[in-house]
Design an enzyme around this catalytic site. Structure first.
Site, PDB file in Angstrom:
ATOM      1  N   HIS A  19       0.824  -1.204   0.000  1.00 29.87           N
ATOM      2  CA  HIS A  19       0.000   0.000   0.000  1.00 29.87           C
ATOM      3  C   HIS A  19       0.863   1.260   0.000  1.00 29.87           C
ATOM      4  O   HIS A  19       1.669   1.458   0.923  1.00 29.87           O
ATOM      5  CB  HIS A  19      -0.894  -0.017   1.238  1.00 29.87           C
ATOM      6  CG  HIS A  19      -1.885   1.092   1.295  1.00 29.87           C
ATOM      7  ND1 HIS A  19      -1.993   1.939   2.369  1.00 29.87           N
ATOM      8  CD2 HIS A  19      -2.837   1.490   0.402  1.00 29.87           C
ATOM      9  CE1 HIS A  19      -2.978   2.799   2.145  1.00 29.87           C
ATOM     10  NE2 HIS A  19      -3.501   2.549   0.962  1.00 29.87           N
ATOM     11  N   ARG A  20       0.691   2.088  -1.009  1.00 34.20           N
ATOM     12  CA  ARG A  20       1.530   3.283  -1.197  1.00 34.20           C
ATOM     13  C   ARG A  20       3.002   2.872  -1.122  1.00 34.20           C
ATOM     14  O   ARG A  20       3.845   3.611  -0.593  1.00 34.20           O
ATOM     15  CB  ARG A  20       1.213   4.370  -0.170  1.00 34.20           C
ATOM     16  CG  ARG A  20      -0.287   4.670  -0.048  1.00 34.20           C
ATOM     17  CD  ARG A  20      -0.602   5.751   0.977  1.00 34.20           C
ATOM     18  NE  ARG A  20      -2.015   5.712   1.344  1.00 34.20           N
ATOM     19  CZ  ARG A  20      -2.574   6.426   2.314  1.00 34.20           C
ATOM     20  NH1 ARG A  20      -1.839   7.264   3.010  1.00 34.20           N
ATOM     21  NH2 ARG A  20      -3.862   6.317   2.599  1.00 34.20           N
ATOM     22  N   GLU A  46       0.392  -0.609  -4.717  1.00 38.05           N
ATOM     23  CA  GLU A  46      -0.721   0.333  -4.881  1.00 38.05           C
ATOM     24  C   GLU A  46      -0.169   1.748  -4.746  1.00 38.05           C
ATOM     25  O   GLU A  46       0.740   1.993  -3.929  1.00 38.05           O
ATOM     26  CB  GLU A  46      -1.770   0.074  -3.796  1.00 38.05           C
ATOM     27  CG  GLU A  46      -3.065   0.867  -3.957  1.00 38.05           C
ATOM     28  CD  GLU A  46      -3.140   2.140  -3.150  1.00 38.05           C
ATOM     29  OE1 GLU A  46      -4.189   2.788  -3.184  1.00 38.05           O
ATOM     30  OE2 GLU A  46      -2.136   2.529  -2.489  1.00 38.05           O
ATOM     31  N   ASP A  48      -1.403   6.217  -5.488  1.00 36.93           N
ATOM     32  CA  ASP A  48      -2.513   7.152  -5.736  1.00 36.93           C
ATOM     33  C   ASP A  48      -2.032   8.240  -6.690  1.00 36.93           C
ATOM     34  O   ASP A  48      -0.903   8.703  -6.581  1.00 36.93           O
ATOM     35  CB  ASP A  48      -2.957   7.806  -4.421  1.00 36.93           C
ATOM     36  CG  ASP A  48      -3.194   6.784  -3.332  1.00 36.93           C
ATOM     37  OD1 ASP A  48      -4.256   6.157  -3.330  1.00 36.93           O
ATOM     38  OD2 ASP A  48      -2.285   6.591  -2.483  1.00 36.93           O
ATOM     39  N   HIS A  61      -1.092  10.703  -2.260  1.00 33.31           N
ATOM     40  CA  HIS A  61      -2.410  10.313  -1.769  1.00 33.31           C
ATOM     41  C   HIS A  61      -3.358  11.500  -1.657  1.00 33.31           C
ATOM     42  O   HIS A  61      -4.463  11.500  -2.201  1.00 33.31           O
ATOM     43  CB  HIS A  61      -2.298   9.607  -0.418  1.00 33.31           C
ATOM     44  CG  HIS A  61      -3.631   9.221   0.143  1.00 33.31           C
ATOM     45  ND1 HIS A  61      -4.387  10.075   0.931  1.00 33.31           N
ATOM     46  CD2 HIS A  61      -4.369   8.101  -0.008  1.00 33.31           C
ATOM     47  CE1 HIS A  61      -5.518   9.481   1.247  1.00 33.31           C
ATOM     48  NE2 HIS A  61      -5.542   8.277   0.700  1.00 33.31           N
ATOM     49  N   GLU A 120      -4.430   3.909  -8.207  1.00 30.36           N
ATOM     50  CA  GLU A 120      -5.713   4.409  -7.690  1.00 30.36           C
ATOM     51  C   GLU A 120      -5.875   5.865  -8.103  1.00 30.36           C
ATOM     52  O   GLU A 120      -5.065   6.713  -7.729  1.00 30.36           O
ATOM     53  CB  GLU A 120      -5.792   4.281  -6.161  1.00 30.36           C
ATOM     54  CG  GLU A 120      -7.169   4.765  -5.685  1.00 30.36           C
ATOM     55  CD  GLU A 120      -7.295   4.945  -4.188  1.00 30.36           C
ATOM     56  OE1 GLU A 120      -6.449   4.464  -3.414  1.00 30.36           O
ATOM     57  OE2 GLU A 120      -8.280   5.617  -3.804  1.00 30.36           O
ATOM     58  N   LYS A 122      -7.416   9.259  -7.672  1.00 28.99           N
ATOM     59  CA  LYS A 122      -8.068   9.980  -6.581  1.00 28.99           C
ATOM     60  C   LYS A 122      -9.019  11.054  -7.090  1.00 28.99           C
ATOM     61  O   LYS A 122     -10.039  11.309  -6.498  1.00 28.99           O
ATOM     62  CB  LYS A 122      -7.001  10.632  -5.687  1.00 28.99           C
ATOM     63  CG  LYS A 122      -6.369   9.675  -4.703  1.00 28.99           C
ATOM     64  CD  LYS A 122      -7.410   9.112  -3.761  1.00 28.99           C
ATOM     65  CE  LYS A 122      -6.785   8.282  -2.661  1.00 28.99           C
ATOM     66  NZ  LYS A 122      -7.777   7.399  -2.029  1.00 28.99           N
ATOM     67  N   ASP A 240       0.182  -1.958   4.463  1.00 28.90           N
ATOM     68  CA  ASP A 240       1.318  -1.040   4.622  1.00 28.90           C
ATOM     69  C   ASP A 240       2.601  -1.790   4.945  1.00 28.90           C
ATOM     70  O   ASP A 240       3.680  -1.188   4.948  1.00 28.90           O
ATOM     71  CB  ASP A 240       1.035  -0.058   5.777  1.00 28.90           C
ATOM     72  CG  ASP A 240      -0.071   0.931   5.466  1.00 28.90           C
ATOM     73  OD1 ASP A 240      -0.216   1.322   4.292  1.00 28.90           O
ATOM     74  OD2 ASP A 240      -0.800   1.321   6.409  1.00 28.90           O
TER      75      ASP A 240
END
Ligand code: G3P
Ligand code: MG
Length: 252
Positions: A19-20, A46, A48, A61, A120, A122, A240
């Site tokens: 995640h990120r 992943e 954003d 993000h 992703e 945003k 994470d």
């Protein structure tokens, strides 16, 4: 004759999705974070994205630089040259001083081809982003390593209609009555469901898998959550801490 072994989707481990990047151990959405996630064995990362004032795909993000850099301001109102002056690492730890807010293309260039990328979206910037993103993803075998997800499902539908090869993933945090049926409402091929990790059960996952969907819940960071999701039969876990998840899955 060797016996044909039937693939058993429930018996296989979910894929690890950083995640990120590896946001628990490095400044989120930086190249350092993506590299760490890759080194820790993530199958997918992943990230954003937003569009800058000059139409560049920026990996961040929040819609401003305020929380994750030493700078400030709304990304959509800033020129990418200004965004690139920001330090996106020091807020997390002095060890990461000098990390920049990445362009999307830098992440694709950085990571080995076998690592998939979950982009992703945003903010569609009033659909301005559609063409910029598709133009980029259509280059150099990027589409096949990409899943585009968003909480904006109309945006995903638009992208899929413009580019049928694109894999799309539905993000949501709702206790849906029937997850697979919701995906069917789009009347197009959906690659994956990305529900909040607390809102997906074994029957939901089973129905989704039967409908040919991948199930990638977000963002589970604790062993008890991972165990529940594995037991539910999800096909990927967004976390994470991809390194810790990988070790945990190896022990199971
Ligand atoms: O894509 C999964 C997850 O990142 C969605 O929520 O707010 O962390 O981007 P958020
Ligand atoms: Mg995200």
């Amino acid at each position: 004759m060797p016996r044909e072994i039937e693939p058993n989707i429930h018996a296989s481990s979910p894929i690890v999705i950083g995640h990120r990047g590896a946001a628990g151990e490095a400044p989120e959405n930086t190249l350092a974070s993506f590299m760490l996630a890759a080194e820790q064995g993530s199958h997918m990362v992943e990230l954003d994205i937003h569009l800058s004032e000059d139409g560049k795909l920026i990996v961040c993000h929040d819609d401003t630089l305020d929380r994750t850099t030493d700078s400030s301001g709304a990304i959509r109102l800033l020129h990418s040259a200004t965004i690139r002056e920001a330090d996106a690492g020091s807020w997390f730890s002095p060890a990461f001083a000098g990390e920049k807010v990445p362009f999307l293309e830098e992440v694709y260039d950085l990571l080995p081809q076998h690592i998939e990328i979950n982009v992703e979206v945003k903010d569609s910037a009033g659909s301005l982003l559609d063409q910029v993103l598709l133009d980029y993803l259509r280059g150099e075998s990027r589409l096949e390593r990409t899943v585009v997800s968003s909480f904006d499902h109309k945006l995903l539908l638009r992208l899929k209609q413009a580019e049928p090869e694109l894999r799309i993933g539905l993000l949501y945090a709702a206790d849906l009555i029937h997850h697979a049926s919701y995906a069917a409402l789009l009347e197009t091929e959906v690659w994956s469901l990305h529900p909040h990790h607390g809102l997906i059960g074994a029957q939901d996952a089973e129905d989704a898998l039967a409908a040919g969907l991948q199930v990638y819940p977000y963002t589970a960071n604790h062993p008890a959550e991972w165990d529940r999701l594995v037991a539910a039969g999800v096909t990927g876990i967004i976390t994470d801490f991809p390194g810790l998840l990988k070790e945990h899955l190896n022990r199971l």
